[in-house]
Design an enzyme around this catalytic site. Sequence first.
Site, PDB file in Angstrom:
ATOM      1  N   GLY A   1       0.619  -5.024   0.948  1.00 34.45           N
ATOM      2  CA  GLY A   1      -0.632  -5.097   0.182  1.00 34.45           C
ATOM      3  C   GLY A   1      -0.423  -5.757  -1.178  1.00 34.45           C
TER       4      GLY A   1
ATOM      5  N   GLU B   1       5.020  -5.071   6.914  1.00 38.53           N
ATOM      6  CA  GLU B   1       4.298  -4.015   7.649  1.00 38.53           C
ATOM      7  C   GLU B   1       4.835  -3.818   9.065  1.00 38.53           C
ATOM      8  OE1 GLU B   1       2.875  -6.413   5.829  1.00 38.53           O
ATOM      9  OE2 GLU B   1       1.137  -5.649   4.737  1.00 38.53           O
TER      10      GLU B   1
ATOM     11  N   ALA C   1       0.863  -1.179   0.000  1.00 38.70           N
ATOM     12  CA  ALA C   1       0.000   0.000   0.000  1.00 38.70           C
ATOM     13  C   ALA C   1       0.901   1.230   0.000  1.00 38.70           C
ATOM     14  CB  ALA C   1      -0.883  -0.019   1.240  1.00 38.70           C
TER      15      ALA C   1
HETATM   16  C1  HXC Z   1       5.007   4.391  -1.275  1.00 40.77           C
HETATM   17  C2  HXC Z   1       6.874   3.442  -2.175  1.00 40.77           C
HETATM   18  C3  HXC Z   1       6.521   2.170  -1.618  1.00 40.77           C
HETATM   19  C4  HXC Z   1       5.326   2.091  -0.864  1.00 40.77           C
HETATM   20  C5  HXC Z   1       8.376   1.971  -2.687  1.00 40.77           C
HETATM   21  N1  HXC Z   1       8.003   3.251  -2.846  1.00 40.77           N
HETATM   22  N2  HXC Z   1       7.501   1.300  -1.953  1.00 40.77           N
HETATM   23  N3  HXC Z   1       6.095   4.511  -1.998  1.00 40.77           N
HETATM   24  N4  HXC Z   1       4.605   3.219  -0.708  1.00 40.77           N
HETATM   25  N5  HXC Z   1       4.917   0.953  -0.334  1.00 40.77           N
HETATM   26  C6  HXC Z   1       8.699   4.305  -3.568  1.00 40.77           C
HETATM   27  C7  HXC Z   1       9.923   4.817  -2.825  1.00 40.77           C
HETATM   28  O1  HXC Z   1       9.558   5.765  -1.864  1.00 40.77           O
HETATM   29  C8  HXC Z   1      10.733   5.431  -3.946  1.00 40.77           C
HETATM   30  O2  HXC Z   1      10.190   6.663  -4.316  1.00 40.77           O
HETATM   31  C9  HXC Z   1      10.451   4.479  -5.111  1.00 40.77           C
HETATM   32  O3  HXC Z   1       9.224   3.800  -4.781  1.00 40.77           O
HETATM   33  C10 HXC Z   1      11.532   3.426  -5.280  1.00 40.77           C
HETATM   34  O4  HXC Z   1      11.739   2.776  -4.035  1.00 40.77           O
HETATM   35  P1  HXC Z   1      13.173   2.631  -3.341  1.00 40.77           P
HETATM   36  O5  HXC Z   1      12.939   2.416  -1.906  1.00 40.77           O
HETATM   37  O6  HXC Z   1      14.068   3.758  -3.725  1.00 40.77           O
HETATM   38  O7  HXC Z   1      13.683   1.308  -4.053  1.00 40.77           O
HETATM   39  P2  HXC Z   1      14.686   0.208  -3.465  1.00 40.77           P
HETATM   40  O8  HXC Z   1      15.854   0.852  -2.775  1.00 40.77           O
HETATM   41  O9  HXC Z   1      14.954  -0.727  -4.602  1.00 40.77           O
HETATM   42  O10 HXC Z   1      13.864  -0.551  -2.323  1.00 40.77           O
HETATM   43  C11 HXC Z   1      12.731  -1.312  -2.691  1.00 40.77           C
HETATM   44  C12 HXC Z   1      11.910  -1.706  -1.448  1.00 40.77           C
HETATM   45  C13 HXC Z   1      11.551  -0.419  -0.648  1.00 40.77           C
HETATM   46  C14 HXC Z   1      12.710  -2.651  -0.553  1.00 40.77           C
HETATM   47  C15 HXC Z   1      10.659  -2.413  -1.940  1.00 40.77           C
HETATM   48  O11 HXC Z   1      11.016   0.555  -1.553  1.00 40.77           O
HETATM   49  C16 HXC Z   1      10.568  -0.659   0.436  1.00 40.77           C
HETATM   50  O12 HXC Z   1      10.910  -1.170   1.500  1.00 40.77           O
HETATM   51  N6  HXC Z   1       9.309  -0.256   0.178  1.00 40.77           N
HETATM   52  C17 HXC Z   1       8.247  -0.363   1.189  1.00 40.77           C
HETATM   53  C18 HXC Z   1       7.747  -1.769   1.299  1.00 40.77           C
HETATM   54  C19 HXC Z   1       6.687  -1.903   2.377  1.00 40.77           C
HETATM   55  O13 HXC Z   1       6.951  -1.592   3.564  1.00 40.77           O
HETATM   56  N7  HXC Z   1       5.479  -2.348   1.990  1.00 40.77           N
HETATM   57  C20 HXC Z   1       4.372  -2.447   2.919  1.00 40.77           C
HETATM   58  C21 HXC Z   1       3.552  -1.174   2.906  1.00 40.77           C
HETATM   59  S1  HXC Z   1       2.270  -1.203   4.087  1.00 40.77           S
HETATM   60  P3  HXC Z   1      11.066   8.031  -4.208  1.00 40.77           P
HETATM   61  O14 HXC Z   1      10.118   9.093  -4.631  1.00 40.77           O
HETATM   62  O15 HXC Z   1      11.532   8.109  -2.812  1.00 40.77           O
HETATM   63  O16 HXC Z   1      12.179   7.782  -5.180  1.00 40.77           O
HETATM   64  C22 HXC Z   1       1.085  -2.158   3.394  1.00 40.77           C
HETATM   65  C23 HXC Z   1      -0.152  -2.334   4.218  1.00 40.77           C
HETATM   66  C24 HXC Z   1      -1.237  -2.999   3.447  1.00 40.77           C
HETATM   67  O17 HXC Z   1       1.203  -2.642   2.330  1.00 40.77           O
HETATM   68  C25 HXC Z   1      -2.556  -2.772   4.106  1.00 40.77           C
HETATM   69  C26 HXC Z   1      -3.714  -3.193   3.243  1.00 40.77           C
HETATM   70  C27 HXC Z   1      -3.961  -2.456   1.993  1.00 40.77           C
END
Ligand code: HXC
Length: 259
Positions: A110, A133, A67
């Site tokens: 998500g 998460e 998400a």
């Molecule tokens: C918003 C995100 C994102 C996310 C990545 N991006 N994941 N933006 N929400 N979930 C954005 C980053 O901010 C960045 O934008 C760009 O995408 C590229 O990501 P990087 O981090 O620079 O890439 P990398 O170094 O390759 O790392 C990849 C990654 C990391 C390991 C996947 O991005 C990450 O940890 N993302 C979050 C994963 C996460 O925690 N997911 C769960 C979310 S909570 P900018 O503009 O900074 O360049 C969830 C709850 C669900 O899903 C509930 C029900 C719907």
Amino acid sequence: MQPQYIIVHQQVAPYVAHIQLNRPSELNALNLQLMGELRDALKLLDSDDQVRAIVISGNDKAFAAGADIKQMAEKSAIDMLNIDQFSTWDTIKKTKKPIIAATSGFVLGGGCELAMLCDMIVASETTRFGQPEIKLGIMPGAGGTQRLTRAVGKALAMEMVLTGRMITATEALHAGLINKIVPVELYLQEAIKLASEVADMSPVAVKLAKEAVLKAFDSSLEEGLHFERKNFYLLFASQDQQEGMKAFTEKRKPVFKGK
Ligand code: HXC
């Protein structure tokens, strides 16, 4: 209005549609608009006679990294309650046609929950599945604690949900989360091939069979068997049942019409 964050390909193979999540600069983070567009597209495809199976993919780097954290960061509990994003997920869950997730790269949070909402998963060898998460001080909210546990069992689900560790495609295959692993150049093609195999079957039988398999997740064995039997009997009212059995005796390929 044209969707902004998804691309819909109506016929990538006979009776197979493909929806591509298309927000690559954010690793396909599932913001509310993207999820709304996905819901609307699935609703249309579900009622389209020319579609019998649907493939959802992202891109090679990410199916979806979860998400949209930036969109959620400032929200209060009451904001989240009022936004009610899960009604969108509930509508997606009601899709009657089979959906195959074609995954590569990050399938997180998500994104992993969306892949698990699909009926089958074809993964590239670079796919990483995770429920990270917990690292954000929250927990899965769209089925991650429930569908993951049913798919891979308590031990691995607990580890993934409590530590946020990502698993490889190989681990996911061994754990029973996914259907197959293929080289990264082939995952979309393989998913479309699998969708085509399903699309060759009677759409009415596929619909009722999908419904019966899903019933296994929220019913007792007795209740599930009863449900299965009703759907089984119902199929004997279809022309496709007659065609399927006639084609068998005539040693030819059946032509199913979904009636
Ligand atoms: C918003 C995100 C994102 C996310 C990545 N991006 N994941 N933006 N929400 N979930 C954005 C980053 O901010 C960045 O934008 C760009 O995408 C590229 O990501 P990087 O981090 O620079 O890439 P990398 O170094 O390759 O790392 C990849 C990654 C990391 C390991 C996947 O991005 C990450 O940890 N993302 C979050 C994963 C996460 O925690 N997911 C769960 C979310 S909570 P900018 O503009 O900074 O360049 C969830 C709850 C669900 O899903 C509930 C029900 C719907």
